[in-house]
Design an enzyme around this catalytic site. Structure first.
Site: not given
Ligand code: DGL
Length: 254
Positions: A10-11, A73, A177, A179
């Protein structure tokens, strides 16, 4: 192949919400988790940039020997949908399992989506949710505060209220997302109890498990997971300390 590991990336810390569900479902698997924090956030970059970063991360984990790669992600998944489809299950994205679960739980077929700007722009959820009314909100403004652990602030509550106000009457809200589960309790304060929140973790873990069984790739023993990051370990300590990673290392990916 049997004894190699599952690669997850993931990021940043978002994918840990998927990692958690994968560990619960598949406790005997070893995982190498990559948090590409040097490139975080992905969701405000162009699709070409994210695709490029995503393919590099995949190559990196593949070269380490991953038996399957989970793109934990939604944004990275959105950038390489065709590659995922062509990979015969070796690449597992989070969007398809999440969208399928949302379709299953929604009765009114009025579904809201909170995702990054890029995920919404890519229309990847529209692709998997053809027979529903999908109301998508670009919520990249949540990502950096979450990454920094600023979860319960006044600003966060204001942002959540603003994004929810833009949605009509829905019965299901997709946290598109990885996050966003970190602020699920905050979101729940402002939505009706009747709205079901759908996250990526459980449906992705389920699909991963089916793949490993089908390919006869299940392990029966894990000697500990590894956490890698392209960023600073000190920025992540608070979030990774609650997991029992046997090794935490900073890496460079070119
Ligand atoms: N966790 C990420 C997602 O599911 C991306 C968050 C990001 O880096 O913008 O999209």
């Amino acid at each position: 192949m049997q004894n190699t590991f599952i690669g997850i990336f993931d990021s940043g810390i978002g994918g840990l919400t998927v990692y958690q569900d994968i560990k619960q479902k598949l406790p005997n698997e070893q995982v190498v988790y990559l948090a590409d924090t040097i490139n975080c956030p992905y969701g405000t970059k162009t699709i070409e940039e994210v695709k490029n970063i995503t393919l590099k991360n995949i190559n990196y984990l593949k070269n380490l020997g991953a038996k399957v790669i989970v793109i934990a992600c939604n944004t990275a998944t959105s950038s390489i949908i065709d590659e995922i489809k062509k990979s015969d299950g070796y690449l597992l994205g989070v969007v398809e399992p999440t969208a399928n679960l949302a379709k299953k739980v929604s009765k009114t077929k009025q579904i809201g989506l909170f995702a990054t700007n890029l995920t919404v722009e890519s229309k990847v959820y529209d692709h998997y949710l053809k027979d529903v009314d999908l109301y998508a909100e670009k919520c990249s403004d949540f990502v950096l505060p979450i990454e920094k652990g600023q979860l319960h602030t006044k600003q966060m509550k204001e942002m959540i209220k603003k994004h929810l106000a833009a949605l009509p009457n829905i019965d299901t809200l997709i946290l598109g997302c990885t996050h966003f589960p970190y602020i699920k309790d905050e979101i729940e304060q402002f939505i009706l109890k009747s709205v079901t929140i759908v996250e990526s973790g459980k449906p992705t873990a389920e699909k991963l498990s089916q793949y490993l069984v089908k390919q006869n790739l299940l392990n029966n023993f894990s000697d500990g997971d590894i956490f890698l990051t392209t960023g600073k370990i000190s920025d992540l300590e608070k979030n990774i300390n609650k997991f029992k990673f046997k090794k935490i290392k900073q890496v460079e990916i070119n």
